[in-house]
Write an enzyme that holds these catalytic residues in place. Structure first.
Site, short mmCIF file in Angstrom:
data_model
loop_
_atom_site.label_atom_id
_atom_site.label_comp_id
_atom_site.label_asym_id
_atom_site.label_seq_id
_atom_site.Cartn_x
_atom_site.Cartn_y
_atom_site.Cartn_z
N GLY A 25 14.93 -6.95 34.59
CA GLY A 25 15.96 -7.70 34.05
C GLY A 25 16.20 -9.16 34.95
N SER A 26 17.10 -10.03 34.63
CA SER A 26 17.20 -11.07 35.18
C SER A 26 17.91 -11.07 36.52
CB SER A 26 18.12 -12.23 34.35
OG SER A 26 19.22 -11.62 34.37
N CYS A 27 18.61 -10.13 37.08
CA CYS A 27 19.21 -9.78 38.26
C CYS A 27 18.86 -9.00 39.31
CB CYS A 27 20.78 -9.59 37.84
SG CYS A 27 21.61 -10.91 36.68
N PHE A 28 18.59 -7.61 39.30
CA PHE A 28 18.31 -6.90 40.31
C PHE A 28 17.01 -7.42 40.86
CE2 PHE A 28 20.23 -2.49 38.98
CZ PHE A 28 21.58 -3.18 38.83
N ASP B 293 17.90 -10.70 42.89
CA ASP B 293 18.87 -10.62 43.71
C ASP B 293 18.41 -9.85 45.03
OD1 ASP B 293 20.45 -12.35 42.34
OD2 ASP B 293 21.61 -10.37 41.34
#
Ligand SMILES: NC(=O)c1ccc[n+]([C@@H]2O[C@H](COP(=O)([O-])OP(=O)(O)OC[C@H]3O[C@@H](n4cnc5c(N)ncnc54)[C@H](O)[C@@H]3O)[C@@H](O)[C@H]2O)c1
Length: 425
Positions: free
Chosen positions: A264-267, A270
């Protein structure tokens, strides 16, 4: 009280936040550099796929609009939410280009303003960014003082793609990190109808809450995947183990589904950004380094299991169910299927795929990979083996009997296959 809100960056977070703010009775103007997105929003149609988003955009068409013009948007608003992307930089850190660009534009516009305005950072940024990098840019270009002439807050977003509208409207908590009291009051008022704890912090604590949350969730998944790998080795079902472990109130059952890892775009971005930030600041990031390591090897386990049954993949047709990094989204960023497909290409396999929403994004991002894009999930089943990489509803009731299925996500019905292997069970 109804507010006039500008949202800069109309992507998954910006558009969903904007749409939900209109549903709550506010007026919203979205700003994006992408003219196609602007046009689509102005027609009442979401440029991304998210459950219920189209319905809100068309129902509240009179209260939400989009533009490419920052000046027009900010002038008619009391609050500006910055929701542009903060992708990974080449060294795994964070690329602040878009946020800085936007902050500079806001600063320039505030220069000629004679009313107070609240600038709210919703993009995920590393601890210290709002205070030490963005605030000075705003003051420089506006020639005004934060906390006196304008407000500055950091309001991280925790929504999940796929259930973004629901999550935005039903959060576990709202975090308001603020530089000044007036901006804090302003956001408290905006969120007054929400029935959840509202945590008020400093700017940097709000930034760290977002990173710590994502890093903990990634850690929980990598942890259960490691346990899952042990379980697979000794013939134990990792889901039975997770059920037993998850009943402990100190642990909880959520995020204990072992599989092929997080994407995904976050984990990914980040967790890598916090690791890079820790290194730059002289801290050790032992746990997080290993969390990433486990996640990197996990998807390739699916190919290892496949080769147990078909040792030479050259020329063999391998079907893949699911490209999106999770169901109910068209987002393929860091999807765990990407390393799997690259490995199959390396092994000279013929690849067939189906995903209800994410095939166009995949084609666009990987135009050179030779893939047969199927028009239905059934068509994928007509392969020498099938890999399950995302569980969309329409995959649940397929007839897997007689097939070789290697499952990365635990689809119970697929256990009826002739040969069935689960990645951790
Ligand atoms: N996607 C998620 O699930 C999620 C959840 C929580 C937080 N976040 C964070 O929110 C932020 C946005 O993420 P996203 O997934 O919505 O990104 P996204 O890529 O979907 O959307 C970003 C939007 O910003 C636009 N944009 C880029 N530069 C611009 C500029 N200078 N002016 C105006 N618009 C510009 C892009 O065209 C795009 O539409 C990131 O920091 C992300 O980490 C994302």
């Amino acid at each position: 009280m109804q507010k006039n809100i500008a949202v800069i960056g109309a992507g998954y977070v910006g558009l969903v936040s904007g749409a939900c703010f209109t549903k709550l009775g506010n007026n919203v103007i979205c700003v994006d550099v992408d003219e196609k997105k602007v046009e689509s929003i102005n027609k009442g149609k979401a440029p991304i796929f998210e459950l219920d988003l189209d319905e809100i955009l068309s129902s509240f068409k009179d209260r939400i609009q989009a533009t490419t013009d920052y000046g027009r948007a900010i002038e008619i608003s009391d609050i500006t939410f910055v929701c542009v992307g903060t992708p990974s930089s080449s060294d795994g850190g964070i690329d602040l280009t878009y946020v800085k660009q936007v902050i500079k534009e806001i600063g320039k516009i505030l220069k000629d303003f004679n009313k107070w305005h609240n600038v709210v950072i919703k993009s995920t940024v590393l601890p210290g960014t709002s205070q030490n990098i963005l605030l000075p840019i705003l003051e420089k270009y506006s020639e005004k003082k934060a906390g006196k002439d304008f407000g500055l807050s950091m309001n991280p977003e925790f929504l999940r793609e796929g259930t973004a509208v629901y999550d935005f409207l039903n959060p576990d908590r709202i975090v308001i990190g603020s530089f000044d009291n007036k901006s804090k009051e302003n956001l408290r008022e905006l969120y007054s109808s929400f029935d959840c704890p509202i945590i008020e912090t400093s700017l940097s604590a709000a930034e760290m809450i977002k990173y710590a949350s994502n890093c903990f969730l990634g850690t929980k998944i990598s942890f259960i995947n490691e346990i899952g790998n042990f379980c697979k080795g000794i013939g134990v079902d990792a889901y039975e183990v997770a059920d037993g472990v998850g009943l402990d109130k100190r642990i909880g059952r959520a995020f204990l589904d072992s599989g092929i890892g997080w994407g995904g775009s976050c984990f990914p971005k980040d967790i890598n950004a916090l690791i890079s930030w820790a290194k730059q600041n002289g801290y050790l990031s032992n746990i997080l380094d290993d969390v990433v390591k486990v996640n990197d090897i996990q998807p390739l386990k699916l190919v290892e299991l496949l080769k147990k049954h078909i040792p030479n993949l050259k020329g063999k047709t391998i079907g893949i169910l699911g490209l999106a990094f999770k169901p109910n989204t068209d987002d393929i960023r860091e999807s765990r299927v990407i390393p799997i497909i690259l490995k199959l290409v390396e092994e000279d396999a013929q690849i067939k795929v189906y995903d209800p929403k994410a095939m166009d994004n995949f084609k666009q991002q990987f135009p050179k990979i030779k893939i047969h894009y199927c028009s239905s999930a059934e068509e994928v089943l007509n392969s020498e083996a099938v890999l399950i990489t995302t569980i969309w509803d329409e995959f649940i009731d397929l007839d897997y009997s007689g097939k070789i299925v290697i499952d990365g996500r635990r689809l119970e019905n697929a256990k009826s296959a002739k040969i069935y292997e689960g990645v951790c069970w």
